[in-house]
Motif scaffolding. Sequence first.
Motif, PDB file in Angstrom:
ATOM      1  N   CYS A 113       0.852  -1.190   0.000  1.00 50.32           N
ATOM      2  CA  CYS A 113       0.000   0.000   0.000  1.00 50.32           C
ATOM      3  C   CYS A 113       0.887   1.238   0.000  1.00 50.32           C
ATOM      4  O   CYS A 113       1.795   1.363   0.824  1.00 50.32           O
ATOM      5  N   VAL A 127       0.080   4.205   0.824  1.00 47.18           N
ATOM      6  CA  VAL A 127      -0.250   5.138   1.903  1.00 47.18           C
ATOM      7  C   VAL A 127       0.331   4.675   3.233  1.00 47.18           C
ATOM      8  O   VAL A 127       1.069   5.407   3.894  1.00 47.18           O
ATOM      9  N   HIS A 137      -8.616   3.429   3.135  1.00 48.21           N
ATOM     10  CA  HIS A 137      -8.280   4.758   2.606  1.00 48.21           C
ATOM     11  C   HIS A 137      -9.381   5.233   1.646  1.00 48.21           C
ATOM     12  O   HIS A 137      -9.092   5.728   0.553  1.00 48.21           O
ATOM     13  N   SER A 138     -10.599   5.092   2.049  1.00 46.11           N
ATOM     14  CA  SER A 138     -11.736   5.383   1.166  1.00 46.11           C
ATOM     15  C   SER A 138     -11.820   6.856   0.759  1.00 46.11           C
ATOM     16  O   SER A 138     -12.384   7.181  -0.286  1.00 46.11           O
ATOM     17  N   LYS A 139     -11.270   7.755   1.555  1.00 46.31           N
ATOM     18  CA  LYS A 139     -11.339   9.186   1.231  1.00 46.31           C
ATOM     19  C   LYS A 139     -10.331   9.579   0.158  1.00 46.31           C
ATOM     20  O   LYS A 139     -10.494  10.609  -0.492  1.00 46.31           O
ATOM     21  N   LEU A 140      -9.327   8.755  -0.052  1.00 48.99           N
ATOM     22  CA  LEU A 140      -8.307   9.056  -1.058  1.00 48.99           C
ATOM     23  C   LEU A 140      -8.704   8.458  -2.403  1.00 48.99           C
ATOM     24  O   LEU A 140      -9.396   7.434  -2.455  1.00 48.99           O
ATOM     25  N   PRO A 141      -8.275   9.068  -3.494  1.00 51.79           N
ATOM     26  CA  PRO A 141      -8.597   8.499  -4.816  1.00 51.79           C
ATOM     27  C   PRO A 141      -7.840   7.179  -5.039  1.00 51.79           C
ATOM     28  O   PRO A 141      -6.704   7.020  -4.603  1.00 51.79           O
TER      29      PRO A 141
END
Length: 81
Positions: free
Chosen positions: A48, A50, A69-73
């Motif tokens: 990953c 991130v 990390h749903s908020k990130l594209p």
Amino acid sequence: RVEGRRKAGVMARGLQKVQSQQKAADKKKKQGPTTQKGQAEKAMKAVCSVCKTTLLNDKQLKEHFENKHSKLPLPDNLKNL
């Protein structure tokens, strides 16, 4: 006299022992990890970007990314999966 022969035999066997140990060590290095943890680390392919978590494959990485990390594209390499 008998003791002298025995020492010569022990010396030759000592050399064989050292050679055998070296051969076994080389063979063990070529085999790779023998523990379950070592084999699991070797199998880890995806990382990953991130949080640097290692996962087995891209499918698991995509699921991880969507859940953690749903908020990130979503990265481009995971969009097609």
